[in-house]
Design a protein around this motif. Sequence first.
Motif, PDB file in Angstrom:
ATOM      1  N   UNK A  46       0.645  -1.121   0.048  1.00  0.00           N
ATOM      2  CA  UNK A  46      -0.034  -0.021  -0.143  1.00  0.00           C
ATOM      3  C   UNK A  46       0.868   1.192   0.171  1.00  0.00           C
ATOM      4  N   UNK A  47       1.892   1.189   0.981  1.00  0.00           N
ATOM      5  CA  UNK A  47       2.863   2.616   0.861  1.00  0.00           C
ATOM      6  C   UNK A  47       3.287   2.527  -0.462  1.00  0.00           C
ATOM      7  N   UNK A  48       3.716   1.406  -1.240  1.00  0.00           N
ATOM      8  CA  UNK A  48       4.265   1.643  -2.444  1.00  0.00           C
ATOM      9  C   UNK A  48       3.256   2.127  -3.539  1.00  0.00           C
ATOM     10  N   UNK A  49       2.108   1.699  -3.463  1.00  0.00           N
ATOM     11  CA  UNK A  49       0.809   2.072  -4.230  1.00  0.00           C
ATOM     12  C   UNK A  49       0.644   3.644  -4.007  1.00  0.00           C
ATOM     13  N   UNK A  50       0.426   4.070  -2.743  1.00  0.00           N
ATOM     14  CA  UNK A  50       0.350   5.476  -2.493  1.00  0.00           C
ATOM     15  C   UNK A  50       1.444   6.388  -3.271  1.00  0.00           C
ATOM     16  N   UNK A  51       2.670   6.089  -3.096  1.00  0.00           N
ATOM     17  CA  UNK A  51       3.643   6.542  -3.761  1.00  0.00           C
ATOM     18  C   UNK A  51       3.616   6.957  -5.438  1.00  0.00           C
ATOM     19  N   UNK A  52       3.475   5.687  -5.706  1.00  0.00           N
ATOM     20  CA  UNK A  52       3.215   5.516  -7.218  1.00  0.00           C
ATOM     21  C   UNK A  52       2.049   5.893  -7.882  1.00  0.00           C
ATOM     22  N   UNK A  53       0.852   6.117  -7.090  1.00  0.00           N
ATOM     23  CA  UNK A  53      -0.362   6.324  -7.706  1.00  0.00           C
ATOM     24  C   UNK A  53      -1.140   7.410  -7.164  1.00  0.00           C
ATOM     25  N   UNK A  54      -0.254   8.205  -6.398  1.00  0.00           N
ATOM     26  CA  UNK A  54      -0.649   9.401  -5.742  1.00  0.00           C
ATOM     27  C   UNK A  54       0.407  10.504  -5.573  1.00  0.00           C
ATOM     28  N   UNK A  55       1.355  10.196  -4.812  1.00  0.00           N
ATOM     29  CA  UNK A  55       2.344  11.350  -4.348  1.00  0.00           C
ATOM     30  C   UNK A  55       3.470  11.728  -5.405  1.00  0.00           C
ATOM     31  N   UNK A  56       3.686  10.734  -6.276  1.00  0.00           N
ATOM     32  CA  UNK A  56       4.755  10.913  -7.324  1.00  0.00           C
ATOM     33  C   UNK A  56       4.097  11.547  -8.644  1.00  0.00           C
ATOM     34  N   UNK A  57       2.750  11.617  -8.835  1.00  0.00           N
ATOM     35  CA  UNK A  57       2.083  12.144  -9.933  1.00  0.00           C
ATOM     36  C   UNK A  57       1.711  13.634  -9.791  1.00  0.00           C
ATOM     37  N   UNK A  58       1.729  14.364 -10.767  1.00  0.00           N
ATOM     38  CA  UNK A  58       1.167  15.606 -11.149  1.00  0.00           C
ATOM     39  C   UNK A  58      -0.294  15.708 -11.888  1.00  0.00           C
ATOM     40  N   UNK A  59      -0.254  14.724 -12.648  1.00  0.00           N
ATOM     41  CA  UNK A  59      -1.544  14.458 -13.462  1.00  0.00           C
ATOM     42  C   UNK A  59      -1.646  12.904 -13.943  1.00  0.00           C
TER      43      UNK A  59
END
Length: 155
Positions: free
Chosen positions: A7-20
């Motif tokens: 989940x932590x990896x998913x939050x990083x990949x699918x939320x925090x690292x993205x601008x759009x």
Amino acid sequence: MTTSVHTSERIEERLEALRGLEVKVESSREVGKYLKVGTIPLTDSFKSQVKEKLEAISALKMRSNKSYAFMLGQLQMSTTIFHGESSKLTAKGKQLVASIHNSRGESQGTAYYAIVRDNVVTTTCLVKPYTSVGNGIADKLRVDAVIKNLKKFRG
């Protein structure tokens, strides 16, 4: 309650690292094939809302023999920036979905969910709006209950 490494990896990949996020529509010619038509911004306020809800979910008392899908947020597809007039025409009358893809696969939808199993947030994903017809979303996500309003959760 804890959050899995996944989940932590998913939050990083699918939320925090993205601008759009990419915006896609299903092809008229091939079922299950999606065409990119534009992008939507992933705002800091949306990211904050998701993080706050994850913290609130972590504080809940839940039955360990039940699994849940908690809605974390709804993407505003009306903010889509189309890639020209032809993309706008391709999308006309069709359901827009946001798409997140990486080396592990793709997640498409307009609603962002957290999945809780055995009192652990195990993953996050996007869910298409037409998945929620009837009990479809619970079956699709393999959970006992779908919680769209955190304030109404009664464990």
